[in-house]
Design an enzyme around this catalytic site. Structure first.
Site, PDB file in Angstrom:
ATOM      1  N   CYS A  82       2.255   5.107   1.857  1.00 45.46           N
ATOM      2  CA  CYS A  82       1.438   3.979   1.414  1.00 45.46           C
ATOM      3  C   CYS A  82       0.150   3.966   2.243  1.00 45.46           C
ATOM      4  O   CYS A  82       0.201   4.007   3.474  1.00 45.46           O
ATOM      5  CB  CYS A  82       2.217   2.681   1.630  1.00 45.46           C
ATOM      6  SG  CYS A  82       1.226   1.196   1.380  1.00 45.46           S
ATOM      7  N   CYS A  85       0.144   0.659   4.677  1.00 40.10           N
ATOM      8  CA  CYS A  85       0.957   0.448   5.879  1.00 40.10           C
ATOM      9  C   CYS A  85       1.614   1.718   6.405  1.00 40.10           C
ATOM     10  O   CYS A  85       2.262   1.679   7.454  1.00 40.10           O
ATOM     11  CB  CYS A  85       2.025  -0.609   5.614  1.00 40.10           C
ATOM     12  SG  CYS A  85       3.362  -0.032   4.553  1.00 40.10           S
ATOM     13  N   CYS A 130       4.514  -1.102  -2.779  1.00 39.23           N
ATOM     14  CA  CYS A 130       5.165  -0.758  -1.520  1.00 39.23           C
ATOM     15  C   CYS A 130       6.117  -1.883  -1.116  1.00 39.23           C
ATOM     16  O   CYS A 130       5.740  -3.053  -1.107  1.00 39.23           O
ATOM     17  CB  CYS A 130       4.090  -0.557  -0.452  1.00 39.23           C
ATOM     18  SG  CYS A 130       4.746  -0.427   1.220  1.00 39.23           S
ATOM     19  N   CYS A 133       4.544  -3.574   2.566  1.00 37.96           N
ATOM     20  CA  CYS A 133       3.328  -4.396   2.650  1.00 37.96           C
ATOM     21  C   CYS A 133       2.954  -5.023   1.312  1.00 37.96           C
ATOM     22  O   CYS A 133       2.020  -5.813   1.236  1.00 37.96           O
ATOM     23  CB  CYS A 133       2.163  -3.582   3.194  1.00 37.96           C
ATOM     24  SG  CYS A 133       1.511  -2.381   2.022  1.00 37.96           S
ATOM     25  N   CYS A 153       3.447   6.709 -12.051  1.00 37.76           N
ATOM     26  CA  CYS A 153       2.037   7.049 -12.230  1.00 37.76           C
ATOM     27  C   CYS A 153       1.264   6.316 -11.136  1.00 37.76           C
ATOM     28  O   CYS A 153       1.112   5.096 -11.184  1.00 37.76           O
ATOM     29  CB  CYS A 153       1.615   6.602 -13.629  1.00 37.76           C
ATOM     30  SG  CYS A 153      -0.068   7.033 -14.028  1.00 37.76           S
TER      31      CYS A 153
HETATM   32 ZN   LIG Z   1       2.725  -0.393   2.292  1.00 38.92          ZN
END
Ligand SMILES: [Zn+2]
Length: 164
Positions: A82, A85, A130, A133, A153
């Site tokens: 991610c 984070c 995510c 976060c 996607c």
């Molecule tokens: Zn994250």
């Protein structure tokens, strides 16, 4: 009396396994919520951490233009994290060439993403973000390759690739 005992056992055993099912996810939820709170940043904190383009994707559920991400053609072994984070979301082994112009994956690392339904294009789509976060990543569709049949996607701007 014997009959009563055995009947009670019959009721107790499923009840105990039911409790196990209920309490296990609660523990997992509690630990993920604890780490989530560390990532409960304000708008201005996120803006100072991210580029304006990544902020638009991650925090405002934006979508980058197709075929703009260098991660489209990323074929090395490694982990896609991610961009908000750093939580690992996808492995290079889960990536495939969907031809859509966005980095695509047939599965995610277990527990790394959460989904919700959005109606931005009127037709319901499954948005995913995510799990730590809350940063928006992309949409998941049911037209991906085996073994899952899923197609995550993903916006390249929402990811950071770390080669092995
Ligand atoms: Zn994250």
């Amino acid at each position: 009396m014997n009959q009563f005992l055995s009947r009670r056992t019959f009721i107790l055993i499923p009840f105990m396994s039911f409790l196990k099912i209920i309490f296990k996810p609660l523990q997992v939820l509690a630990s993920s919520q604890a780490s989530k709170e560390d990532w409960n940043l304000s708008k201005s904190e996120w803006k100072s951490r991210l580029t304006p383009e990544s902020y638009f994707i991650l925090r405002e559920e934006g979508t980058e233009r197709a075929f703009t991400s260098p991660l489209n053609n990323e074929k090395r072994k490694g982990v896609f994290q991610c961009a908000g984070c750093g939580l690992p979301l996808f492995l290079s082994d889960q990536k495939f060439d969907s031809g859509t112009g966005w980095p695509s994956f047939w599965d995610s690392i277990q527990g790394s993403v959460e989904t919700k339904v959005d109606f931005k294009l009127i037709v319901p789509r499954t948005e995913y973000h995510c799990s730590r976060c809350g940063g928006h990543q992309g949409h998941v569709f049911n037209d991906g390759p085996l073994p899952t049949g899923k197609r995550y996607c993903n916006n390249g701007l929402a990811l950071r690739f770390v080669p092995d």
